[in-house]
Design a protein around this motif. Structure first.
Motif, PDB file in Angstrom:
ATOM      1  N   TRP A 162       0.843  -1.186   0.000  1.00 18.65           N
ATOM      2  CA  TRP A 162       0.000   0.000   0.000  1.00 18.65           C
ATOM      3  C   TRP A 162       0.881   1.241   0.000  1.00 18.65           C
ATOM      4  O   TRP A 162       2.078   1.168   0.292  1.00 18.65           O
ATOM      5  CB  TRP A 162      -0.914  -0.006   1.220  1.00 18.65           C
ATOM      6  CG  TRP A 162      -2.242  -0.698   0.974  1.00 18.65           C
ATOM      7  CD1 TRP A 162      -2.737  -1.133  -0.223  1.00 18.65           C
ATOM      8  CD2 TRP A 162      -3.221  -1.011   1.945  1.00 18.65           C
ATOM      9  NE1 TRP A 162      -3.974  -1.700  -0.055  1.00 18.65           N
ATOM     10  CE2 TRP A 162      -4.302  -1.635   1.269  1.00 18.65           C
ATOM     11  CE3 TRP A 162      -3.318  -0.827   3.312  1.00 18.65           C
ATOM     12  CZ2 TRP A 162      -5.450  -2.063   1.920  1.00 18.65           C
ATOM     13  CZ3 TRP A 162      -4.468  -1.269   3.957  1.00 18.65           C
ATOM     14  CH2 TRP A 162      -5.510  -1.875   3.265  1.00 18.65           C
ATOM     15  N   PRO A 163       0.329   2.407  -0.303  1.00 21.66           N
ATOM     16  CA  PRO A 163       1.133   3.635  -0.354  1.00 21.66           C
ATOM     17  C   PRO A 163       1.660   4.033   1.021  1.00 21.66           C
ATOM     18  O   PRO A 163       1.293   3.446   2.042  1.00 21.66           O
ATOM     19  CB  PRO A 163       0.149   4.676  -0.888  1.00 21.66           C
ATOM     20  CG  PRO A 163      -1.200   4.145  -0.561  1.00 21.66           C
ATOM     21  CD  PRO A 163      -1.089   2.651  -0.583  1.00 21.66           C
ATOM     22  N   SER A 164       2.478   5.045   1.029  1.00 21.25           N
ATOM     23  CA  SER A 164       3.042   5.543   2.287  1.00 21.25           C
ATOM     24  C   SER A 164       1.959   6.214   3.127  1.00 21.25           C
ATOM     25  O   SER A 164       0.896   6.617   2.615  1.00 21.25           O
ATOM     26  CB  SER A 164       4.156   6.554   2.006  1.00 21.25           C
ATOM     27  OG  SER A 164       3.600   7.769   1.531  1.00 21.25           O
ATOM     28  N   ALA A 165       2.228   6.371   4.411  1.00 21.31           N
ATOM     29  CA  ALA A 165       1.282   7.043   5.310  1.00 21.31           C
ATOM     30  C   ALA A 165       1.087   8.498   4.896  1.00 21.31           C
ATOM     31  O   ALA A 165      -0.026   9.018   4.988  1.00 21.31           O
ATOM     32  CB  ALA A 165       1.769   6.948   6.751  1.00 21.31           C
ATOM     33  N   LYS A 166       2.136   9.159   4.444  1.00 20.32           N
ATOM     34  CA  LYS A 166       2.000  10.561   4.007  1.00 20.32           C
ATOM     35  C   LYS A 166       1.050  10.673   2.820  1.00 20.32           C
ATOM     36  O   LYS A 166       0.235  11.589   2.747  1.00 20.32           O
ATOM     37  CB  LYS A 166       3.367  11.156   3.675  1.00 20.32           C
ATOM     38  CG  LYS A 166       4.215  11.416   4.900  1.00 20.32           C
ATOM     39  CD  LYS A 166       5.541  12.025   4.526  1.00 20.32           C
ATOM     40  CE  LYS A 166       6.396  12.239   5.765  1.00 20.32           C
ATOM     41  NZ  LYS A 166       7.697  12.806   5.450  1.00 20.32           N
ATOM     42  N   GLN A 167       1.148   9.724   1.876  1.00 22.31           N
ATOM     43  CA  GLN A 167       0.222   9.718   0.741  1.00 22.31           C
ATOM     44  C   GLN A 167      -1.202   9.440   1.210  1.00 22.31           C
ATOM     45  O   GLN A 167      -2.163  10.041   0.718  1.00 22.31           O
ATOM     46  CB  GLN A 167       0.639   8.658  -0.284  1.00 22.31           C
ATOM     47  CG  GLN A 167       1.924   8.986  -1.017  1.00 22.31           C
ATOM     48  CD  GLN A 167       2.419   7.791  -1.826  1.00 22.31           C
ATOM     49  OE1 GLN A 167       2.477   6.678  -1.324  1.00 22.31           O
ATOM     50  NE2 GLN A 167       2.782   8.051  -3.084  1.00 22.31           N
ATOM     51  N   LEU A 168      -1.323   8.556   2.195  1.00 19.76           N
ATOM     52  CA  LEU A 168      -2.639   8.228   2.722  1.00 19.76           C
ATOM     53  C   LEU A 168      -3.267   9.437   3.412  1.00 19.76           C
ATOM     54  O   LEU A 168      -4.463   9.675   3.272  1.00 19.76           O
ATOM     55  CB  LEU A 168      -2.551   7.044   3.688  1.00 19.76           C
ATOM     56  CG  LEU A 168      -3.870   6.537   4.257  1.00 19.76           C
ATOM     57  CD1 LEU A 168      -4.852   6.149   3.149  1.00 19.76           C
ATOM     58  CD2 LEU A 168      -3.619   5.364   5.187  1.00 19.76           C
ATOM     59  N   VAL A 169      -2.476  10.223   4.139  1.00 21.50           N
ATOM     60  CA  VAL A 169      -2.995  11.438   4.790  1.00 21.50           C
ATOM     61  C   VAL A 169      -3.600  12.362   3.740  1.00 21.50           C
ATOM     62  O   VAL A 169      -4.681  12.928   3.941  1.00 21.50           O
ATOM     63  CB  VAL A 169      -1.898  12.161   5.598  1.00 21.50           C
ATOM     64  CG1 VAL A 169      -2.332  13.556   6.008  1.00 21.50           C
ATOM     65  CG2 VAL A 169      -1.510  11.346   6.823  1.00 21.50           C
ATOM     66  N   GLU A 170      -2.936  12.514   2.597  1.00 25.03           N
ATOM     67  CA  GLU A 170      -3.462  13.363   1.522  1.00 25.03           C
ATOM     68  C   GLU A 170      -4.791  12.819   0.999  1.00 25.03           C
ATOM     69  O   GLU A 170      -5.744  13.586   0.781  1.00 25.03           O
ATOM     70  CB  GLU A 170      -2.446  13.460   0.384  1.00 25.03           C
ATOM     71  CG  GLU A 170      -1.183  14.220   0.769  1.00 25.03           C
ATOM     72  CD  GLU A 170      -0.091  14.133  -0.293  1.00 25.03           C
ATOM     73  OE1 GLU A 170      -0.358  13.657  -1.420  1.00 25.03           O
ATOM     74  OE2 GLU A 170       1.043  14.549   0.022  1.00 25.03           O
ATOM     75  N   GLN A 171      -4.891  11.492   0.806  1.00 25.00           N
ATOM     76  CA  GLN A 171      -6.129  10.879   0.328  1.00 25.00           C
ATOM     77  C   GLN A 171      -7.257  11.078   1.350  1.00 25.00           C
ATOM     78  O   GLN A 171      -8.380  11.431   0.983  1.00 25.00           O
ATOM     79  CB  GLN A 171      -5.936   9.383   0.091  1.00 25.00           C
ATOM     80  CG  GLN A 171      -5.057   9.037  -1.081  1.00 25.00           C
ATOM     81  CD  GLN A 171      -4.837   7.533  -1.175  1.00 25.00           C
ATOM     82  OE1 GLN A 171      -4.757   6.830  -0.168  1.00 25.00           O
ATOM     83  NE2 GLN A 171      -4.736   7.038  -2.400  1.00 25.00           N
ATOM     84  N   VAL A 172      -6.954  10.851   2.627  1.00 22.95           N
ATOM     85  CA  VAL A 172      -7.956  10.989   3.681  1.00 22.95           C
ATOM     86  C   VAL A 172      -8.422  12.437   3.770  1.00 22.95           C
ATOM     87  O   VAL A 172      -9.622  12.717   3.855  1.00 22.95           O
ATOM     88  CB  VAL A 172      -7.409  10.484   5.036  1.00 22.95           C
ATOM     89  CG1 VAL A 172      -8.308  10.880   6.195  1.00 22.95           C
ATOM     90  CG2 VAL A 172      -7.216   8.971   4.990  1.00 22.95           C
ATOM     91  N   SER A 173      -7.487  13.382   3.731  1.00 23.85           N
ATOM     92  CA  SER A 173      -7.847  14.802   3.808  1.00 23.85           C
ATOM     93  C   SER A 173      -8.780  15.194   2.670  1.00 23.85           C
ATOM     94  O   SER A 173      -9.777  15.893   2.882  1.00 23.85           O
ATOM     95  CB  SER A 173      -6.594  15.678   3.780  1.00 23.85           C
ATOM     96  OG  SER A 173      -5.820  15.466   4.936  1.00 23.85           O
ATOM     97  N   ALA A 174      -8.476  14.742   1.467  1.00 27.53           N
ATOM     98  CA  ALA A 174      -9.307  15.075   0.308  1.00 27.53           C
ATOM     99  C   ALA A 174     -10.701  14.466   0.449  1.00 27.53           C
ATOM    100  O   ALA A 174     -11.707  15.144   0.190  1.00 27.53           O
ATOM    101  CB  ALA A 174      -8.638  14.586  -0.975  1.00 27.53           C
TER     102      ALA A 174
END
Length: 184
Positions: A162-174
């Motif tokens: 799965w992607p990195s946690a930083k990438q996931l934060v961006e997805q969750v925020s959006a």
């Protein structure tokens, strides 16, 4: 029981009261009158062997409630809500059938389960499961810094890629921003 870290905002840990008699034990799993009670649309049972790690997953539309019915598992939590007062808070909560408790996980909190023993964990969902609502990141991402007890658990190949946690934060925020805009 909180083993390490800081509990993210809005996560609830509720000890479940056991009522013992000569027949065995009864404990309430949920009651609509409890503060922060989650309406349950779906129940799932997760049965895993010792050494298995499931996660890290996050939902943007679904609240989860976890409790152990048999055995012991560690629930790793990380707040990925960039506008939360506890953004990046992380912790590990012990789910043990011998000391039952229910943990309510709101949207935007990444969560994973490490099974210390063979165990059966019950999961309640506030909405019917939707694969589109399930996002994830690598369980051992350094940004998360979840203090898992094992450095080589058994995981699905998907969970390792799965992607990195930083990438996931961006997805969750959006997704959370889009959901908030849709409610207005």
């Amino acid at each position: 029981m909180l083993l390490s870290g800081s509990l993210p905002a809005d996560v609830q840990v509720r000890p479940l009261i056991a009522r013992h008699d000569q027949r065995g034990v009864l404990f309430e799993l949920s009651r609509n009158s409890w503060e922060g009670a989650v309406p349950v649309a779906q129940w799932n049972a997760l049965q895993s062997q010792a050494g298995v790690l499931r996660g890290m997953a996050v939902h943007c539309e679904n609240t989860d409630v976890y409790l152990a019915l048999e055995g012991r598992a560690l629930l790793g939590l990380a707040d990925l809500r960039s506008d939360s007062p506890s953004f990046r808070a992380r912790c590990v909560v012990e789910l043990d059938a011998k000391s039952p408790l229910a943990v309510t996980i709101p949207v935007g909190i990444a969560h994973g389960l490490y099974f210390e023993t063979d165990a059966l964990v019950l999961a309640a969902l506030s909405r019917r499961f939707d694969a589109e609502d399930k996002l994830g990141c690598c369980w051992d991402d350094p940004w998360l810094a979840i203090p898992w007890p094992s450095i080589s658990p058994r995981v699905l190949a998907r969970d390792q890629h799965w992607p990195s946690a930083k990438q996931l934060v961006e997805q969750v925020s959006a997704r959370l921003a889009a959901a908030k805009a849709a409610d207005c």
